[in-house]
Enzyme design. Structure first.
Site, PDB file in Angstrom:
ATOM      1  N   HIS A 221      -8.204  -5.741   0.532  1.00 56.04           N
ATOM      2  CA  HIS A 221      -6.979  -4.971   0.756  1.00 56.04           C
ATOM      3  C   HIS A 221      -6.053  -5.638   1.764  1.00 56.04           C
ATOM      4  CE1 HIS A 221      -4.634  -1.303   0.551  1.00 56.04           C
ATOM      5  NE2 HIS A 221      -4.571  -1.281   1.873  1.00 56.04           N
TER       6      HIS A 221
ATOM      7  N   ASP B 285     -10.485  -5.280  -3.538  1.00 60.38           N
ATOM      8  CA  ASP B 285      -9.927  -4.231  -2.676  1.00 60.38           C
ATOM      9  C   ASP B 285     -10.882  -3.043  -2.619  1.00 60.38           C
ATOM     10  OD1 ASP B 285      -8.301  -2.388  -1.319  1.00 60.38           O
ATOM     11  OD2 ASP B 285      -6.495  -3.021  -2.384  1.00 60.38           O
TER      12      ASP B 285
ATOM     13  N   CYS C  40       0.832  -1.202   0.000  1.00 61.01           N
ATOM     14  CA  CYS C  40       0.000   0.000   0.000  1.00 61.01           C
ATOM     15  C   CYS C  40       0.873   1.261   0.000  1.00 61.01           C
ATOM     16  CB  CYS C  40      -0.962  -0.037   1.189  1.00 61.01           C
ATOM     17  SG  CYS C  40      -2.285   1.203   1.082  1.00 61.01           S
TER      18      CYS C  40
END
Lengths: 168, 362
Positions: free
Chosen positions: B332, B303, B147
């Site tokens: 995610h 996600d 991320c």
């Protein structure tokens, strides 16, 4: 994509209605009459619940996408932050003088003292290990055995890589 | 029904306690790192500098030649990647022979509000890479960024491509023009003045603000559905324990340094400069074409934090001939903690690294 979401929402609405007005009463009645089971009733209830959760999520997503909602939220946040800034300034102006009268150290003074202790600690460590430590950085080998090994390597001067120096 | 309501009220109270403790931790200076749950996989801290505490997890068995440096996000504690035996990314990788180094980001103090991408990428990340190079006696390392960590590693690789052998990104927020998530419509209404106010009051972006943002992405789930899920699975072995650990992580938000918060929102989120090759770090332009190493871009198909479409363009923009997207059916965080990811995704990541251990992309 939008069509797919609308189709899903319509399906979920149908499922919720069907569960509330048909499946649950029917399953409950059958259970009560002995021909059904608790399991069937629960399965019907959970199906309706899952559909209602999807519906609620879709409804909130639509709310988020409404320009007015975003505008209201943004302005509210701005307003709240401005009031907080004002109240912080008022509290700072009031308490700064009061703290001096009472004789208590402020947060800034405590932080400054902490930084000074940290700097003294690093200076002391540099005298102990004999290596120069850059300001604001320190290398650490936390396990006691590894730390001792690192210290002994330095003392014996074997030329082996010393983890304490390696990353300096 | 009574049983459900009774359990739900207990779960809500527990959730409220966790949330409030998370707020307390986020407001504390310094952030109480000692309150993280105990680590699953043993490690030693081999370097500390700037905002980096570098951990080393030893490979099991014959190690790969190239060590892997894992870079997690700046805004939550990283123990999600080492949550439980059998649900630990670090454990899975070390068992495949990967020598894992892991950046444990030290949360910023108010006095760190000046830290931007330059400090984190050209300062902290570069020094962590250097520490790994020295310890392992290698010129190049593999990088894995998750991320926000993926953003940092991608930017670093574009600036210092000669030090990176392989780049793996997970759920990378790259193309910020993708506005498919409902929350984006709300965030678009926030003005630059709001960001300035936040940093003026707090110095950094406070942890509670980050938590509020994450919770707002799935409010129905966080307010009710996850607790009902806990009730429905209360007899499932290990579920409750996993839920508790996961919730601890969900409430482990840390502040984001003020300058990087400003740069992130203005230059990346609003202006989308990175994908246009107009983003600069420390005065240096970040050109994704400079990334010529092997690239594996892992994307979560479901996600709901970083839309999959935001991550997809990476392989088209890099200059590598060995770059691929790997779309996995997960969310995610599922890519880190789900049983399916541990069984199917991470072994493939390890195999991908093994295949390129000792080879060089052109």
């Amino acid at each position: 994509m939008v069509d797919k979401k609308i189709t899903q929402s319509v399906e979920d609405l149908g499922t919720v209605n069907k569960t509330l007005w048909l499946d649950l009463p029917l399953a409950g009645a059958k259970w009560g009459l002995g021909s059904g089971s608790e399991r069937e009733t629960l399965a019907a209830a959970w199906k309706g619940y899952d559909a209602s959760m999807r519906l609620a999520t879709a409804a909130l997503d639509n709310l988020y996408r409404t320009p007015l909602f975003g505008e209201i939220l943004a302005r509210s946040l701005d307003s709240a932050l401005r009031w907080q800034r004002l109240s912080n300034a008022l509290a700072g102006a009031f308490f700064t003088g009061l703290w001096q009268v009472v004789g208590l150290p402020t947060t800034a003074e405590t932080h400054a003292l902490r930084a000074e202790v940290q700097a003294l600690r690093e200076e002391l460590r540099s005298f102990t290990t004999g290596s120069a430590i850059r300001s604001g950085e320190r290398t650490v080998v936390t396990e006691p055995a590894a730390r001792l090994a690192a210290f002994q390597v330095k003392r014996k001067g074997t030329g082996a890589v010393n983890p304490t120096q390696a990353a300096a | 029904m009574l049983s459900l309501l009774s359990h739900l009220s207990q779960y809500w109270m527990d959730g409220a306690v966790r949330t409030l403790e998370g707020v307390r931790r986020g407001l504390s200076e310094p952030f109480p790192l000692s309150e993280d749950p105990p680590s699953t996989t043993p490690y030693e801290v081999v370097y500390e500098g700037g905002k980096v505490r570098l951990r080393h997890y030893r490979a099991v068995g014959e190690p790969h030649t190239t060590p892997l440096l894992v870079v997690y996000s700046l805004i939550k504690r990283p123990f999600i990647l080492d949550l439980q035996p059998g649900r630990s990314v670090v454990e899975t990788l070390t068992k495949q022979g990967v020598e894992v180094y892991f950046i444990d980001w030290i949360p910023p103090l108010r006095t760190d509000s000046w830290r931007g991408f330059d400090a984190y990428v050209n300062g902290d990340l570069a020094k962590a890479v250097r520490a790994v190079q020295i310890r392992e006696g290698v010129e190049q390392v593999s990088l894995l960024g998750y991320c926000f960590g993926g953003l940092l590693t991608t930017i670093y690789t574009a600036l210092c491509p000669e030090t990176v052998k392989n780049l793996i990104t997970f759920t990378l927020p790259l193309d910020m023009s993708v506005r498919d998530l409902a929350m984006n419509a709300v965030i678009d209404k926030f003005r630059l003045e709001t960001i300035d106010l936040i940093t003026a009051i707090y110095g950094n972006c406070p942890a509670w603000f980050i938590k509020a943002g994450f919770d707002a992405m799935s409010p129905v789930h966080h307010a009710l559905d996850k607790y009902v899920g806990l009730y429905r699975n209360k007899d499932k072995e290990g579920y409750a324990e996993m839920f508790e650990l996961f919730e601890q992580w969900m409430n482990s938000d840390v502040p984001l340094a003020g300058q990087i918060f400003r740069e992130m929102t203005e230059e990346l989120f609003r202006k989308n400069l990175l994908i246009q090759d107009r983003f600069q770090v420390g005065g240096q332009p970040v050109n994704l074409r400079n990334i010529t190493c092997s690239v594996l871009n892992v994307i979560g198909e479901h996600d709901d934090v970083v839309h999959p479409k935001s991550s997809l363009p990476l392989i088209e923009l890099v200059g590598s001939s060995d770059a691929r997207n790997f779309v996995f059916p997960t969310g995610h965080i599922g890519a880190a903690v789900s049983a399916a990811a541990q069984k199917k995704l991470w072994p493939q990541v390890g195999a991908w690294l093994k295949e390129r251990d000792g080879k060089r992309a052109h």
